[in-house]
Motif scaffolding. Structure first.
Motif, PDB file in Angstrom:
ATOM      1  N   SER A   1       6.647  -0.536   3.782  1.00 11.29           N
ATOM      2  CA  SER A   1       6.669  -0.867   5.214  1.00 11.29           C
ATOM      3  C   SER A   1       8.068  -0.665   5.793  1.00 11.29           C
ATOM      4  CB  SER A   1       6.183  -2.298   5.448  1.00 11.29           C
ATOM      5  OG  SER A   1       7.051  -3.235   4.857  1.00 11.29           O
ATOM      6  N   ALA A   2       9.103  -1.009   5.029  1.00  7.69           N
ATOM      7  CA  ALA A   2      10.475  -0.784   5.496  1.00  7.69           C
ATOM      8  C   ALA A   2      10.734   0.706   5.692  1.00  7.69           C
ATOM      9  CB  ALA A   2      11.475  -1.380   4.510  1.00  7.69           C
ATOM     10  N   THR A   3      10.208   1.523   4.783  1.00  5.39           N
ATOM     11  CA  THR A   3      10.367   2.972   4.916  1.00  5.39           C
ATOM     12  C   THR A   3       9.695   3.483   6.192  1.00  5.39           C
ATOM     13  OG1 THR A   3      10.444   3.198   2.523  1.00  5.39           O
ATOM     14  CG2 THR A   3       9.933   5.175   3.785  1.00  5.39           C
TER      15      THR A   3
ATOM     16  N   SER B   1       1.474   2.386  10.581  1.00  3.14           N
ATOM     17  CA  SER B   1       1.423   2.319   9.115  1.00  3.14           C
ATOM     18  C   SER B   1       2.314   1.197   8.593  1.00  3.14           C
ATOM     19  CB  SER B   1       1.870   3.647   8.496  1.00  3.14           C
ATOM     20  OG  SER B   1       1.034   4.690   8.906  1.00  3.14           O
ATOM     21  N   GLY B   2       3.505   1.077   9.145  1.00  9.08           N
ATOM     22  CA  GLY B   2       4.410   0.009   8.746  1.00  9.08           C
ATOM     23  C   GLY B   2       3.848  -1.372   9.034  1.00  9.08           C
ATOM     24  N   LEU B   3       3.173  -1.515  10.173  1.00 10.94           N
ATOM     25  CA  LEU B   3       2.578  -2.811  10.508  1.00 10.94           C
ATOM     26  C   LEU B   3       1.441  -3.161   9.554  1.00 10.94           C
ATOM     27  CD1 LEU B   3       2.617  -2.668  14.401  1.00 10.94           C
ATOM     28  CD2 LEU B   3       3.867  -4.258  12.938  1.00 10.94           C
ATOM     29  N   LEU B   4       0.596  -2.199   9.227  1.00  6.84           N
ATOM     30  CA  LEU B   4      -0.491  -2.456   8.276  1.00  6.84           C
ATOM     31  C   LEU B   4       0.055  -2.825   6.901  1.00  6.84           C
ATOM     32  CD1 LEU B   4      -3.046   0.325   9.281  1.00  6.84           C
ATOM     33  CD2 LEU B   4      -3.179  -2.123   9.737  1.00  6.84           C
ATOM     34  N   LEU B   5       1.062  -2.093   6.457  1.00 11.24           N
ATOM     35  CA  LEU B   5       1.676  -2.418   5.170  1.00 11.24           C
ATOM     36  C   LEU B   5       2.394  -3.763   5.214  1.00 11.24           C
ATOM     37  CD1 LEU B   5       2.982   1.126   4.244  1.00 11.24           C
ATOM     38  CD2 LEU B   5       1.295  -0.207   2.969  1.00 11.24           C
ATOM     39  N   SER B   6       2.922  -4.141   6.363  1.00  9.44           N
ATOM     40  CA  SER B   6       3.570  -5.448   6.498  1.00  9.44           C
ATOM     41  C   SER B   6       2.565  -6.584   6.368  1.00  9.44           C
ATOM     42  CB  SER B   6       4.278  -5.558   7.846  1.00  9.44           C
ATOM     43  OG  SER B   6       5.378  -4.712   7.889  1.00  9.44           O
ATOM     44  N   LEU B   7       1.365  -6.378   6.863  1.00 11.99           N
ATOM     45  CA  LEU B   7       0.326  -7.396   6.687  1.00 11.99           C
ATOM     46  C   LEU B   7       0.004  -7.575   5.210  1.00 11.99           C
ATOM     47  CD1 LEU B   7      -2.051  -6.583   9.670  1.00 11.99           C
ATOM     48  CD2 LEU B   7      -0.473  -8.504   9.433  1.00 11.99           C
ATOM     49  N   ILE B   8      -0.108  -6.470   4.484  1.00  4.14           N
ATOM     50  CA  ILE B   8      -0.344  -6.543   3.037  1.00  4.14           C
ATOM     51  C   ILE B   8       0.839  -7.234   2.356  1.00  4.14           C
ATOM     52  CG2 ILE B   8      -0.614  -5.156   0.939  1.00  4.14           C
ATOM     53  CD1 ILE B   8      -2.071  -3.083   2.743  1.00  4.14           C
ATOM     54  N   ALA B   9       2.053  -6.896   2.777  1.00  2.94           N
ATOM     55  CA  ALA B   9       3.251  -7.510   2.201  1.00  2.94           C
ATOM     56  C   ALA B   9       3.297  -9.007   2.503  1.00  2.94           C
ATOM     57  CB  ALA B   9       4.504  -6.818   2.734  1.00  2.94           C
ATOM     58  N   GLY B  10       2.843  -9.406   3.677  1.00  2.07           N
ATOM     59  CA  GLY B  10       2.815 -10.832   4.015  1.00  2.07           C
ATOM     60  C   GLY B  10       1.918 -11.618   3.079  1.00  2.07           C
TER      61      GLY B  10
END
Length: 149
Positions: free
Chosen positions: A26-28, A58-67
């Motif tokens: 997500s950071a990428t 894409s970053g927002l979706l991955l951030s939800l997974i990371a959360g």
């Protein structure tokens, strides 16, 4: 002979983080959004704005997974919340997510104003929040291991 006194055995027994991979991806994506915003600002080529939109989503979706993964790490003890640095780490990640949601709303506009100046400023602020969290991350993730040794 007991192997419980060996530092390596204790390190191997501590839980590993499951949030590292989605956080890095997500950071990428968020850093790629900043690069695409800069390219759009310099060239005014609409393709860069579209790239920026896709990277942001894409970053927002991955951030939800990371959360979810961070919540799992907190429950497993892979991340401890015993110091101010830990709270700064979580606050930086939360700030990066909130700024990215606002950035997605700004990027939903049409044309030049979808990126310049507000979208570009939000992308830069997100980048700064990511850098602050990245600086705090090694101390948060390894702090519990150092206490056990």
């Amino acid at each position: 002979m007991s192997y419980s006194n060996l530092p390596l055995a204790r390190r191997a027994a501590s839980p590993s983080s499951v949030s590292a991979v989605p956080l890095h991806f997500s950071a990428t994506c968020f850093i790629g959004t900043l690069v695409a915003d800069l390219a759009y600002w310099l060239t005014a080529e609409l393709t860069w704005a579209n790239f920026s939109d896709w990277l942001l989503v894409s970053g927002l979706l991955l951030s939800l997974i990371a959360g979810v993964a961070i919540a799992i790490d907190l429950l497993r003890g892979a991340i401890t919340m015993t110091s101010a640095i830990s709270w700064l780490y979580i606050a930086g990640l939360g700030l990066a997510f909130i700024l990215s949601v606002l950035n997605a709303l700004v990027h939903s506009r049409d044309g030049w104003t979808s990126v310049v100046p507000t979208g570009l400023a939000l992308s830069a602020a997100t980048f700064i929040a990511i850098v602050i969290s990245a600086i705090c991350s090694p101390r948060v993730r390894s702090g519990h291991r150092q206490e056990r040794l």
